[in-house]
Scaffold this active site. Structure first.
Site, PDB file in Angstrom:
ATOM      1  N   ASP A   1      12.575 -42.091 -61.230  1.00 20.75           N
ATOM      2  CA  ASP A   1      12.713 -41.826 -59.804  1.00 20.75           C
ATOM      3  C   ASP A   1      12.800 -40.317 -59.557  1.00 20.75           C
ATOM      4  O   ASP A   1      13.514 -39.601 -60.273  1.00 20.75           O
ATOM      5  CB  ASP A   1      14.004 -42.501 -59.313  1.00 20.75           C
ATOM      6  CG  ASP A   1      14.181 -42.443 -57.807  1.00 20.75           C
ATOM      7  OD1 ASP A   1      13.463 -43.154 -57.098  1.00 20.75           O
ATOM      8  OD2 ASP A   1      15.050 -41.669 -57.346  1.00 20.75           O
TER       9      ASP A   1
ATOM     10  N   GLU B   1       7.743 -40.431 -60.496  1.00 19.79           N
ATOM     11  CA  GLU B   1       7.452 -40.338 -59.061  1.00 19.79           C
ATOM     12  C   GLU B   1       7.537 -38.870 -58.637  1.00 19.79           C
ATOM     13  O   GLU B   1       8.577 -38.238 -58.783  1.00 19.79           O
ATOM     14  CB  GLU B   1       8.479 -41.155 -58.290  1.00 19.79           C
ATOM     15  CG  GLU B   1       8.267 -41.099 -56.797  1.00 19.79           C
ATOM     16  CD  GLU B   1       9.549 -41.314 -55.995  1.00 19.79           C
ATOM     17  OE1 GLU B   1       9.449 -41.785 -54.858  1.00 19.79           O
ATOM     18  OE2 GLU B   1      10.649 -40.990 -56.514  1.00 19.79           O
TER      19      GLU B   1
HETATM   20  C1  NOJ Z   1      12.585 -42.502 -54.496  1.00 20.44           C
HETATM   21  C2  NOJ Z   1      12.794 -43.947 -54.196  1.00 20.44           C
HETATM   22  O1  NOJ Z   1      11.569 -44.598 -54.390  1.00 20.44           O
HETATM   23  C3  NOJ Z   1      13.290 -44.031 -52.785  1.00 20.44           C
HETATM   24  O2  NOJ Z   1      13.337 -45.358 -52.337  1.00 20.44           O
HETATM   25  C4  NOJ Z   1      14.629 -43.372 -52.699  1.00 20.44           C
HETATM   26  O3  NOJ Z   1      15.033 -43.277 -51.361  1.00 20.44           O
HETATM   27  C5  NOJ Z   1      14.616 -41.962 -53.294  1.00 20.44           C
HETATM   28  N1  NOJ Z   1      13.840 -41.835 -54.486  1.00 20.44           N
HETATM   29  C6  NOJ Z   1      16.003 -41.560 -53.674  1.00 20.44           C
HETATM   30  O4  NOJ Z   1      16.393 -42.277 -54.818  1.00 20.44           O
END
Ligand code: NOJ
Length: 514
Positions: free
Chosen positions: A200, A267
C-alpha cells in the site's frame, strides 16, 4: 498443494472482503464468505487473488487503518479461517496476495498508544516533530486527501505526521526497530502460506528527515495530475515527502523481508512522476510490479495508454487496471457502459503487456451505483461530497443472485444494493452472451493463445493503439469510428466486418508459428 512459480504478468482478481460474501448475516462480508465463493475467481482463470485488508480496524479508512497487522478482524473471522482460505485458494490453483500497509497504522494500534505515552521503546515508532515557535505545524506538507499532514497531540506537545487521515499516523520507517517489526509481519503471513503482497502507498514510505517545505508544483506538473486535481496536495511538488534519494533503494528491504519467490506489487500514488517511479521500483531486487492511477483517472483513453508506454522503461512491470476499491467503477465512466464497451475495455486489460488487476464485480459489467450521503463512510468521498472519487460506490457488495440482498447476506447489507435485474453471477453464468462469460473467454484467450507478452513494438495512430507481441498483433480502437484493419482476426471484442475495426472494439491477430 504447491503451485508453479509466478508468471511474469499474472492476472490478479481483487477481493474487498467486506463486500464479497457474508456468511453470518452481519451484513458485512467475511473470510468464510471468500472461501465459499472463491470458485468464482478461479472460474475467471486468474492466476491470483489479492485480498484487501481483513485486519482489526476501527474502519476510519475502510480497513486501511490497521490496529493489529497480525490478526483477523473478529467481524471477518479468525486466523483459522484465514488458514482455510489459503488452502482453498491453493487447491483451486490460485495464489494469494494480501495487503501490507506499512506506511501507517491506526491510532488504535498499541504501538501508537505507547508512542503517545512516551514509552522509550515506541517513542520514535512514528514521525513526531515539534511545532514552530508560533505553535504552527512543522512544515507545509499536506496529506494526500488534502488537509494538513500534521495533527497536534497535546500529551506529547508535538505534531505527528500522517500521509492520509489523522487516524492513520505514519510509521517512522527509518527506525530499525520498526523495520524489524515489519519484517516479522511479512514473515508471519508468509509462514501462513501467503504468496505475495500488495504494498500500500509504497511511494509514501519514506520522506526526507530534514522535513523541508515542499516547493509549489509548476502549472504543467499540476495539469498532468488527473483525477482529484482539485485536492491541494496536487499544488505541491513532492520533492521532500515522497521517496527521496534513498526511497527506491529502501524497497529492497521489502524484497529481503518477503523472500525472492514472493510477488510484490506496489501502489504508486504520486502524481506526475508516477510511471517513472513505478519503473524505478520494479527491479528483481525490488518489486515485481507497480501500478499507477494514470489509466483509470484519464478515463482509459488512448492518449493515457500511449503516455504510459512512452514513459515506461519496462512496460511489462506496470500493473494495468481500471477499477478498484479506490476508483469509481469504470463501466459507464470510461465509455458508455454498454456491453460492447465493457468487452472492449476487458480486452484492453486482457491484452496488456504486464500484470492485470480485475476488481470484484467488473466482470459483471457493473456500473457505479449512486449512494445517499448518509450511507457513505469513506473519508475521502465525504470530504469532497458529492464530488469525491466514489470509492464507497465501488465497494457496494456484488450481486450473486437475483433474490433478496442479491445472495450477499441474509441480514442487512452494510451499503445499499440496488443492482439492476439480470446483473447477478447466477444469471450471467447461464447466459453465454453475458459480460461474465466474455470475461472468462477473453482471459482464457490471454492465458492460452496470446503467448509471450513481451512488448516488441507499439504505435498510436489517431485513437488506435497497436501492440506487437512475438506471437500476436493487437489493435485497440479507443475511438468511435471504424478504421481499416487486416482481415481474419482471431479474437474480437465485438462483431467486425472483415477489413474494418469498428469503434470501441479490440481485435487480435495471431502470428503463424510455422
Ligand atoms: C491506498 C489504499 O488503496 C486506500 O484505500 C487508502 O485510503 C490509502 N492507501 C491509505 O492506506
Amino acid at each position: 498443494m504447491s503451485l508453479p512459480a509466478w508468471p511474469a504478468a499474472p492476472v490478479i482478481y481483487q477481493i474487498y472482503p467486506r463486500s464479497y460474501m457474508d456468511t453470518t448475516g452481519s451484513g458485512t462480508g467475511d473470510l468464510n464468505g471468500v472461501v465459499q465463493r472463491l470458485d468464482h475467481a478461479a472460474a475467471l482463470g486468474v492466476d491470483a487473488v489479492w485480498l484487501s485488508p481483513f485486519y482489526p480496524s476501527p474502519l476510519h479508512d475502510g480497513g486501511y487503518d490497521i490496529a493489529d497487522h497480525v490478526n483477523v478482524d473478529p467481524h471477518l473471522g479468525t486466523l483459522d479461517d484465514f488458514d482455510h482460505l489459503v488452502s482453498r485458494a491453493h487447491d483451486l490453483g490460485l495464489r494469494l496476495i494480501i495487503d501490507q500497509v506499512f506506511n501507517h497504522t491506526s491510532t488504535d494500534a498499541p504501538w501508537f498508544i505507547r508512542s503517545v505515552a512516551g514509552d522509550p521503546k515506541y517513542r520514535d515508532y512514528y514521525v513526531w516533530a515539534d511545532p514552530k515557535p508560533d505553535g504552527t505545524q512543522p512544515n507545509n506538507w499536506l496529506s494526500q486527501f488534502g488537509p494538513p499532514a500534521w495533527t497536534w497531540n497535546h500529551i506529547r506537545r508535538q505534531y505527528y505526521f500522517h500521509n492520509f487521515t489523522s487516524a492513520q499516523p505514519s510509521l517512522n520507517l527509518r527506525n530499525r526497530d520498526v523495520q524489524c517489526e515489519l519484517r516479522a509481519i511479512m514473515q508471519f503471513w508468509r509462514d501462513r502460506g501467503v504468496d505475495g503482497f500488495r504494498i500500500d502507498a509504497v511511494t509514501s514510505l519514506l520522506f526526507e528527515s530534514s522535513l523541508k517545505d515542499n516547493p509549489p508544483a509548476t502549472p504543467e506538473e499540476q495539469e498532468k495530475v488527473a483525477g482529484e486535481n482539485f485536492v491541494p496536495y496536487t499544488y505541491q511538488n513532492h520533492a521532500h515527502d515522497l521517496l527521496p534519494g534513498d526511497g527506491l533503494v529502501f524497497v529492497e528491504n521489502l524484497r529481503d523481508w518477503a523472500g525472492d519467490d514472493a510477488f510484490l506489487i506496489g501502489e504508486v500514488t504520486s502524481g506526475n512522476q508516477s510511471v517513472e517511479l513505478a519503473c524505478g521500483l520494479t527491479k528483481p531486487e525490488r518489486m515485481n510490479a507497480a501500478y499507477t492511477t494514470d489509466l483509470p483517472e484519464n478515463n482509459a483513453s488512448a492518449a493515457a495508454y500511449a503516455d504510459i508506454l512512452t514513459r515506461a522503461t519496462s512496460p511489462c512491470n506496470i500493473g494495468w487496471w481500471l477499477t478498484s476499491h479506490d476508483q469509481a467503477r469504470h463501466a459507464g465512466k470510461s465509455g458508455d457502459g454498454s456491453a460492447r464497451d465493457v468487452r472492449f475495455l476487458a480486452t484492453v486489460l486482457a491484452t496488456a503487456p504486464g500484470p492485470v488487476l480485475i476488481f470484484q464485480g467488473e466482470e459483471l459489467g457493473l456500473t457505479q451505483p449512486d449512494l445517499p450521503k448518509d450511507a457513505v463512510t469513506d473519508p475521502l468521498d465525504l470530504l469532497y461530497w458529492p464530488d469525491g472519487p466514489g470509492r464507497e460506490g465501488a465497494r457496494v457488495p456484488i450481486p450473486w443472485t437475483e433474490g433478496r440482498n442479491r445472495g450477499f447476506t441474509t441480514g442487512s447489507p452494510w451499503l445499499p444494493m440496488k443492482w439492476p435485474d439480470g446483473t447477478s453471477v447466477a444469471v450471467q453464468h447461464i447466459d453465454e452472451a453475458s459480460n461474465l462469460r466474455f470475461y472468462r473467454r477473453v482471459f482464457a484467450f490471454r492465458r492460452d493463445d496470446l503467448g509471450d507478452l513481451t512488448l516488441q513494438d507499439w504505435s498510436k495512430e489517431a485513437e488506435v493503439i497497436t501492440l506487437e507481441y512475438p506471437g500476436a498483433t493487437v489493435k485497440l480502437n479507443f475511438g468511435t469510428t471504424s478504421v481499416d484493419a487486416p482481415k481474419g482476426a482471431d479474437f474480437t471484442s465485438s462483431d467486425m466486418d472483415d477489413g474494418t475495426l469498428p469503434g470501441r472494439t479490440a481485435a487480435v491477430w495471431l502470428k503463424s508459428t510455422g
